[in-house]
Design an enzyme around this catalytic site. Structure first.
Site, PDB file in Angstrom:
ATOM      1  N   ILE A 199      23.327  16.506   0.446  1.00 46.68           N
ATOM      2  CA  ILE A 199      24.324  16.010   0.723  1.00 46.68           C
ATOM      3  C   ILE A 199      25.562  16.512   0.480  1.00 46.68           C
ATOM      4  O   ILE A 199      26.508  16.430   1.144  1.00 46.68           O
ATOM      5  CB  ILE A 199      24.191  14.465  -0.117  1.00 46.68           C
ATOM      6  CG1 ILE A 199      23.257  13.508   0.680  1.00 46.68           C
ATOM      7  CG2 ILE A 199      25.558  13.742  -0.265  1.00 46.68           C
ATOM      8  CD1 ILE A 199      22.835  12.321  -0.366  1.00 46.68           C
ATOM      9  N   TRP A 255      26.280  19.245   3.131  1.00 47.43           N
ATOM     10  CA  TRP A 255      26.569  18.666   4.481  1.00 47.43           C
ATOM     11  C   TRP A 255      28.074  18.606   4.610  1.00 47.43           C
ATOM     12  O   TRP A 255      28.615  18.800   5.830  1.00 47.43           O
ATOM     13  CB  TRP A 255      26.040  17.269   4.453  1.00 47.43           C
ATOM     14  CG  TRP A 255      26.507  16.422   5.634  1.00 47.43           C
ATOM     15  CD1 TRP A 255      25.412  16.423   7.079  1.00 47.43           C
ATOM     16  CD2 TRP A 255      27.180  15.517   5.995  1.00 47.43           C
ATOM     17  NE1 TRP A 255      26.020  15.747   7.712  1.00 47.43           N
ATOM     18  CE2 TRP A 255      27.273  15.056   7.353  1.00 47.43           C
ATOM     19  CE3 TRP A 255      28.381  15.160   5.333  1.00 47.43           C
ATOM     20  CZ2 TRP A 255      28.333  14.355   7.812  1.00 47.43           C
ATOM     21  CZ3 TRP A 255      29.452  14.401   5.797  1.00 47.43           C
ATOM     22  CH2 TRP A 255      29.425  14.052   7.079  1.00 47.43           C
ATOM     23  N   HIS A 256      28.789  18.385   3.468  1.00 47.82           N
ATOM     24  CA  HIS A 256      30.153  18.243   3.577  1.00 47.82           C
ATOM     25  C   HIS A 256      31.159  19.441   4.049  1.00 47.82           C
ATOM     26  O   HIS A 256      32.042  19.688   4.458  1.00 47.82           O
ATOM     27  CB  HIS A 256      30.735  17.682   2.403  1.00 47.82           C
ATOM     28  CG  HIS A 256      30.363  16.070   2.162  1.00 47.82           C
ATOM     29  ND1 HIS A 256      29.505  15.804   1.342  1.00 47.82           N
ATOM     30  CD2 HIS A 256      30.829  15.007   2.475  1.00 47.82           C
ATOM     31  CE1 HIS A 256      29.215  14.466   1.352  1.00 47.82           C
ATOM     32  NE2 HIS A 256      30.371  14.084   2.150  1.00 47.82           N
ATOM     33  N   GLY A 257      30.575  20.459   3.527  1.00 48.90           N
ATOM     34  CA  GLY A 257      31.129  22.075   3.975  1.00 48.90           C
ATOM     35  C   GLY A 257      30.282  23.036   3.572  1.00 48.90           C
ATOM     36  O   GLY A 257      29.538  23.031   2.643  1.00 48.90           O
ATOM     37  N   PHE A 286      34.105  17.178   9.025  1.00 46.91           N
ATOM     38  CA  PHE A 286      32.984  17.478   8.480  1.00 46.91           C
ATOM     39  C   PHE A 286      31.816  17.277   9.799  1.00 46.91           C
ATOM     40  O   PHE A 286      30.788  17.580   9.571  1.00 46.91           O
ATOM     41  CB  PHE A 286      32.258  16.380   7.239  1.00 46.91           C
ATOM     42  CG  PHE A 286      33.330  16.526   5.919  1.00 46.91           C
ATOM     43  CD1 PHE A 286      33.630  17.766   5.574  1.00 46.91           C
ATOM     44  CD2 PHE A 286      33.626  15.504   5.487  1.00 46.91           C
ATOM     45  CE1 PHE A 286      34.308  18.072   4.448  1.00 46.91           C
ATOM     46  CE2 PHE A 286      34.400  15.604   4.382  1.00 46.91           C
ATOM     47  CZ  PHE A 286      34.857  16.821   3.777  1.00 46.91           C
TER      48      PHE A 286
END
Lengths: 531, 510
Positions: B334, B337-339, B510
C-alpha cells in the site's frame, strides 16, 4: 467495532458500503422516472446558467463572470496545453514525478530561464585554494566562455565603473594573493532573507574563486523566514530584537545586518560549520560584532568543547566593537551565552578563513522596503562596512514596495537614489549593484495571475536611480521573463514560484542566483579583457 | 482536465447531454444490454473518456488502450481455455503486461537507482540506467482496475465481457479514470447492462456530492496547500517547529480533502449517468487504530489488496508468522503503491509495523485465555492492554473519552508518518522532522484565515455523519430551482476562495 473486526484488514465482503452498492444496483428505474429526473436536472442547469449569466449584465461584475473573451474556448483550450498540467504536483510525488519534459519546461519558461534551472554540480565541494608564494608569479585569471553559458542578462553599468572595485578585489582573489578575500554584502527583503539567491551566489563564487568562510550571520533568527544555509545556527532564550524594518531606535543603530539583539543573561546562540554542504565546512576565525556601552553585559564564548572565554561588552564610550577568536582552519562551532552583568547588545557573528576566497554575506530583512534602509545612522553604517572591508554592496529591494500603489515613479526613484548614496557613503571603496525585484504578481478580478502594476514602474525607477548614482543594475524582473513571469514560474514544472506570487521556491531562487552569477561573471570577464 | 475547472463542467454537461440523448432519442429507445442504442451510448462515453485523458497528454492514451485490449483478450482467453495451464498462461500474460507497464513507467528508475546504491555499498560501481519517461496520469488506478477483472474471470467469479466497448467503458470511464475509486468489474458491469436511470433523488444526491467535493478541494485542500503546506515542505528551514507541525496537520487535512473531494465529484458525476461508484473514505481520522485507519482510507485500494493479495496469501488462516508476513506485505505494498522512492518504502514499513502491532495487541488479549509465550514484545502488549482495561474501568468497551484518546493517538501517527508521504526525498523528510523537534515556537507565518480553514476542516471531519446526511436529504428534497440557487451560492463561495488557476489533485500522480 468488535475485536475480530479490529484484528485484520477486514473480512471479505465486509465493506458495508460496497454491500449497500450491491443492493442499490438491483434497483431499476422506469423511463418515466428517468425523464422526470432529467427534467429536474434540466431545471437546475437552467437556473444555474441563468444566474451565471447575470454578471454579464454589468462590466462591474466581471469578477463573477464564469468565462470572458480571451480566456480560450472551454474544453478546446485543454488540448492546447503542453502536457505538463501535472506541474506543481512534483513536490508531492516523492520522486515519482520530478519535473516535466525539457521541451515543456522550455515552452513554459523560455529557453534562457530554463538554461539556469540546472543546479550544476551543486554538491561538489569548493576546491581548496592555496595562496601563491611571494616569489611565485600569480596565475592568469580568465573566464572560459563555457562558464557563461546560460547568460540571460548582463549587468547594466553605463559608466563602466560601478563594479570595478569589486572586480579588482576578485582579480586579486583569483590570482590567489595571500589573504585576498573578496567580500560581498547582499541586502534585500524576504527574497534574500531565506538565503536562496545568496546561497547560490556563495556556492558558485566560492567554488570558482575559493571558500573564505560563510560570512556574517545574525545572532538569532530575526523575523522568519530568515535563515542561512551551509551553516549550523541556532539560538535560545529571550532575545530582544531591535529591527531596522520596524525602526524604533532613537540612535538608528542596528548593525551591519539590520538587527540589534539585546539580552541580560540566559540567552544562547550557536554557530558552526556544516560539512553537509558544498561550502562552509571550515572556519579559522570567529568574530563577534557587538555594541560596546557603559552598561554592557558579559558574554561567554566557547569554541567546540574548549575553555570558556568571557567578553565584556562594557566600555566607557558607546561604540561598535568586535572580538575575534582564532582557531585552526577546519570544522568548528562556537557557543555564545549572555551571562548578565548588564545588557549585552550584539549584532552578529562572522565565520571566516584566511583566504584567498570569497565571502558572501546574506543580509535579508523580512518585510523590508527600500526606504527602510534610510533608518540607519550613516556614520554607524560606515563604521560597520569599514570594519567589514566590503568589496561589493548589493541592494535588492522593491518587492514589498510594489504594494505601495500611492507612490509615484519619482518617489520610488528618490528612494533608490538615497539608499545608493547611503551605501556609497558607507563604503566608497566598494562596488555597487542595484538588483531589481522578482516579478510580483496578484490575482486579477478573473482569477488570472498578473504582474502587479507597480513592478515595471519600480524597475524603471531603479534603472534610472542606478544610472544617475553610478551604480550597476541587474534587471531580475526582465531576466525572469518580464511581464507575467511569476505566472509562468508558478505554472512551470518544477514549480519556481509559490502560490503567494511574491516569492520564488528554492528552485526558483536558485535560477535567479544562477542568472545573477553569470551576469557578474560576464562583467568580470569584460573587465579582464579590458584590463 | 481537472474537476475543479469550468472546462470539466462544460465537458460533463456535453457528455451527459449526448449520453441521455442517445438513451431516449437514439435507435431502439427501449434498449437492453445488447441493443444498438446501448452500444452507441457506451461508445460515446468511451470516446469522450479518451478525449478527457488526452487533454493531459495524448501520448499516453495508447497505454490505456493497450491495457484494455490486453485484459479484454485475457478475459476471453481464460474463459475459453480448456486447461488450467492455459488459463494460468492468459492470467500471467495479463499480470505481466499490466504490472510491466507499471514497472517501466513508475518503478524502473527507482529500482535501478536503488540497485546502484546498494551495489555501491559493496564497492561495485555501476551506471544505473534511467528511463526518460513521465509518469502517466492515473496508471496505478486503471492498472489495478483491469487486473481485478482478469483475476475475477480466472477465479470463475465473473463471466468475461464479450462486448469490447462495454469493457473499454469499464476501464476508461472518465469520472474515475485518473484517481479512482478503483472499481471492480463486478461492481460496474452489471450497471452497464441495465438501462441507465435517474430520479430526483439520484440527481440531487449527485449534485450534492459534486458541490461537497468542490468545497473540500477548493476551500480546504488548495487553500492550505498554497498558503502553508507547499512552502513548509519546499523550504522547511524557513519555518519554526510549531509552524512545521501546523503544516503537517494542514497536509493531513489537505490530502483528505483533496482525495475525498475528488472521489465525491467522481461519484456525483457518475450518478448523473445513472452509475453508482463505491465510497472510498469513511471518516478516516476518526479511526481508533492504524488498522482501522486503513479500512477507512482509500478503501477501494485497501480492499483490492486485501482481496487480491492478502486473502490469496492465506490471510489470517495460515499460522501466526505467516499472518504477520501477509499483513506486512499488504501494508508495505500500500505504501509503495503511492510512489517509487525510499520515502514510500519507509512509509509502507511504518504502516505495516503499526498494523502488525495492532494485531499483536488483539492476540495478546485473546492469549490470556490460553497459554502465553512471554517475550519483551508480549510484555509490552500485555502492559498496554492491561492499561487499556484499567482505563475502561470495568466496561466492555471503551468509554467515549478513551475512544477520543485513541483517535488522537492514531491521528498523531498518521500526521507524523506522512512527513515521508509528502517529502520530496529522505533529505527533505529529515529536514522537516528536524524542524518539528527544533523547539522554535513562532506561528507568525500562519495567517488568521488559515487558522480558520484548518479549524473548520477538522471540526467538519468530526461532526456526526447524520448531520451531513440530514443536509443531503434537505438538499435532495429542494425543488430544482432552489437547488440551482444553492449551487450558484456554492459557486460564489468557491470563487472567493479559489487560490489561483486550478490546482491539480494530489492523487493524479499516483
Amino acid at each position: 467495532m468488535s475485536e475480530r473486526d479490529d484484528e485484520l484488514l477486514g473480512e471479505e465482503g465486509s465493506n458495508t458500503i460496497l454491500d449497500q452498492l450491491d443492493s442499490l444496483d438491483e434497483r431499476v428505474g422506469s423511463p418515466s422516472m428517468t425523464r422526470a429526473g432529467l427534467a429536474h436536472l434540466g431545471v437546475v442547469v437552467l437556473v444555474l446558467a441563468g444566474l451565471a449569466a447575470l454578471p454579464y449584465a454589468s462590466t462591474d461584475l466581471r469578477r463573477w463572470q464564469p468565462w470572458v473573451e480571451g480566456e480560450g474556448v472551454p474544453i478546446v483550450r485543454m488540448f492546447q496545453g503542453d502536457g505538463t498540467t501535472e506541474a506543481g504536483m512534483a513536490l508531492a510525488t516523492g520522486g515519482a514525478v520530478t519535473r516535466g519534459s525539457d521541451e515543456a519546461v522550455v515552452a513554459t519558461l523560455g529557453e534562457a530561464v530554463a538554461a539556469n534551472l540546472a543546479a550544476d554540480d551543486e554538491a561538489a565541494p569548493a576546491p581548496d585554494v592555496e595562496p601563491v608564494a611571494p616569489d611565485e608569479a600569480p596565475p592568469a585569471v580568465r573566464i572560459d566562455p563555457s562558464e557563461l553559458e546560460g547568460l540571460v542578462r548582463e549587468l547594466e553599468d553605463p559608466g563602466g565603473r560601478a563594479m570595478r572595485p569589486f572586480y579588482e578585489a576578485l582579480l586579486r582573489t583569483g590570482q590567489r594573493e595571500a589573504g585576498a578575500i573578496t567580500r560581498v554584502a547582499h541586502y534585500g527583503d524576504s527574497s534574500i532573507a531565506g538565503d536562496g539567491i545568496t546561497v547560490t551566489m556563495r556556492r558558485l563564487l566560492q567554488r570558482r574563486f575559493g571558500d573564505a568562510g560563510h560570512g556574517f550571520v545574525l545572532i538569532a533568527r530575526g523575523t522568519m523566514p530568515y535563515h542561512h544555509q551551509d551553516i549550523r545556527h541556532s539560538a535560545e532564550g529571550p532575545w530582544d530584537l531591535d529591527q531596522l524594518v520596524r525602526a524604533g531606535r532613537r540612535d538608528h543603530v542596528y548593525g551591519y545586518g539590520g538587527v540589534l539583539y539585546r539580552a541580560g543573561g540566559g540567552t544562547t546562540a550557536r554557530f558552526g560549520t556544516d560539512d553537509r554542504g558544498p561550502v562552509g565546512g571550515s572556519v579559522s576565525r570567529f568574530e563577534l560584532w557587538y555594541r560596546q556601552q557603559p552598561r554592557g553585559g558579559r558574554v561567554d564564548l566557547r569554541v567546540d568543547d574548549g575553555e570558556r572565554e568571557v567578553v565584556s561588552t562594557r566600555g566607557e564610550t558607546t561604540e561598535d566593537a568586535w572580538h575575534t577568536v582564532s582557531v585552526p582552519d577546519g570544522p568548528h562551532r562556537i557557543e555564545l551565552r549572555t551571562i548578565g552583568g548588564g545588557e549585552s547588545q550584539l549584532y552578529g557573528m562572522v565565520l571566516e578563513r584566511e583566504g584567498p576566497g570569497v565571502v558572501y554575506d546574506s543580509l535579508g530583512m523580512v518585510g523590508a522596503r527600500a526606504r527602510r534602509m534610510l533608518g540607519l545612522d550613516p556614520e554607524h553604517f560606515r563604521a560597520q562596512h569599514g570594519h567589514r572591508q566590503t568589496n561589493l554592496i548589493v541592494l535588492a529591494f522593491g518587492g514589498n514596495d510594489a504594494d505601495d500603489v500611492g507612490r509615484t515613479p519619482e518617489q520610488f526613484e528618490d528612494d533608490f537614489r538615497q539608499i545608493i548614496r547611503l551605501a556609497r557613503r558607507a563604503r566608497p571603496e566598494a562596488g555597487c549593484l542595484l538588483m531589481a525585484p522578482l516579478d510580483q504578481a496578484r490575482r486579477d478580478d478573473r482569477g488570472n495571475i498578473v504582474t502587479m502594476d507597480q513592478v515595471p514602474v519600480i524597475v524603471a525607477a531603479e534603472r534610472r536611480a542606478a544610472a544617475a548614482e553610478g551604480c550597476a543594475f541587474f534587471d531580475t524582473y526582465e531576466a525572469m521573463g518580464g511581464d507575467g513571469a511569476m505566472r509562468r514560474w508558478f505554472r512551470s514544472n518544477p514549480r519556481l514560484a509559490f502560490g503567494d506570487f511574491r516569492h520564488a521556491t528554492p528552485a526558483g531562487y536558485r535560477v535567479v542566483g544562477n542568472m545573477l552569477y553569470r551576469a557578474i561573471l560576464k562583467g568580470f570577464s569584460d573587465y579582464l579583457t579590458q584590463s | 482536465m481537472l474537476f475543479n475547472s469550468l472546462d470539466y463542467f462544460a465537458f460533463l454537461g456535453l457528455t451527459l447531454a449526448g449520453f441521455w440523448a442517445i438513451r431516449f432519442l437514439g435507435p431502439e429507445r427501449d434498449d437492453g444490454p445488447r441493443t444498438r442504442g446501448a452500444w452507441l451510448r457506451l461508445l460515446f462515453v468511451f470516446l469522450a473518456s479518451c478525449a478527457f485523458y488526452m487533454a493531459w497528454n495524448w501520448r499516453y492514451i495508447g497505454l490505456i488502450l493497450f491495457s484494455t485490449l490486453l485484459d479484454y483478450c485475457a478475459g476471453l482467453g481464460i474463459h475459453a481455455a480448456k486447461s488450467s495451464r492455459a488459463k494460468k498462461a492468459w492470467l500471467g500474460l495479463s499480470l505481466a503486461g499490466n504490472l510491466g507497464l507499471l514497472g517501466v513507467f513508475k518503478y524502473f528508475n527507482f529500482f535501478s537507482e536503488a540497485t546502484g546504491d546498494v551495489l555501491s555499498l559493496f564497492g561495485v560501481a555501476i551506471h544505473a540506467p534511467v528511463l526518460d519517461v513521465l509518469l502517466p496520469v492515473g496508471i496505478s488506478f486503471y492498472t489495478f482496475q483491469t487486473l481485478s477483472y482478469t483475476i475475477d474471470v480466472y477465479r470463475g467469479r465473473l463471466e468475461p465481457v464479450r462486448n469490447p466497448i462495454e469493457f473499454a467503458f469499464y476501464v476508461t470511464f472518465f469520472a474515475q479514470l485518473v484517481a479512482g475509486p478503483i472499481v471492480r468489474a463486478s461492481e460496474l458491469l452489471p450497471q452497464l447492462r441495465r438501462p441507465p436511470w435517474l430520479d430526483r433523488e439520484r440527481v440531487g444526491h449527485g449534485l450534492f456530492l459534486i458541490a461537497i467535493g468542490l468545497i473540500k478541494k477548493v476551500i480546504l485542500a488548495d487553500f492550505v496547500s498554497v498558503n502553508l503546506v507547499d512552502r513548509v515542505f519546499a523550504d522547511p528551514s524557513a519555518f519554526s517547529g510549531t509552524e512545521t507541525i501546523i503544516g503537517l496537520y494542514a497536509f493531513t487535512l489537505q490530502i483528505y480533502a483533496d482525495f475525498s473531494g475528488y472521489t465525491d465529484v467522481a461519484r456525483g458525476s457518475s450518478l448523473l449517468f445513472g452509475i453508482e461508484l463505491p465510497e472510498n473514505f469513511d471518516r478516516p481520522y476518526q479511526a481508533t487504530s492504524v488498522a482501522e485507519f486503513w479500512r477507512r482510507w482509500h478503501m477501494t485500494l485497501s480492499t483490492w489488496l486485501r482481496d487480491y493479495l492478502y486473502f490469496p496469501l492465506g490471510g489470517s488462516k495460515s499460522g501466526e508468522l505467516r499472518t504477520y508476513f501477509n499483513l506486512y506485505l499488504t501494508l508495505f505494498l500500500i505504501g509503495l503503491w503511492h510512489g517509487a522512492s525510499w520515502t514510500f518504502v519507509i512509509y509502507g514499513n511504518l504502516q505495516a509495523a503499526a498494523v502488525m502491532w495492532n494485531r499483536y495487541l488483539v492476540r495478546e488479549r485473546a492469549a490470556r485465555r490460553g497459554p502465553t509465550r512471554p517475550s519483551s514484545v508480549y510484555l509490552l502488549a500485555s502492559a498496554w492492554n492491561r492499561l487499556n482495561d484499567l482505563l475502561r474501568g470495568g466496561l466492555d468497551r471503551d468509554p467515549l473519552w478513551l475512544t477520543a484518546v485513541k483517535v488522537l493517538l492514531t491521528m498523531q501517527f498518521v500526521v507524523f508518518s506522512r512527513i515521508l508521504f509528502r517529502a520530496t526525498g529522505l533529505d527533505n523528510a529529515e529536514l522537516v522532522a528536524s524542524r518539528v523537534v527544533s523547539g522554535t515556537w513562532s506561528v507568525a507565518q500562519v495567517s488568521t484565515e488559515l487558522w480558520g480553514v484548518l479549524l473548520a476542516g477538522f471540526v467538519l471531519h468530526y461532526l456526526p455523519r447524520s448531520w451531513l446526511e440530514s443536509l443531503r436529504s434537505r438538499f435532495v428534497q429542494l425543488p430544482p430551482w432552489a437547488q440551482g440557487i444553492a449551487l450558484a451560492l456554492v459557486g460564489v463561495v468557491l470563487a472567493i476562495f479559489v487560490t489561483a488557476e486550478a490546482v491539480p489533485y494530489i492523487y493524479f500522480q499516483f
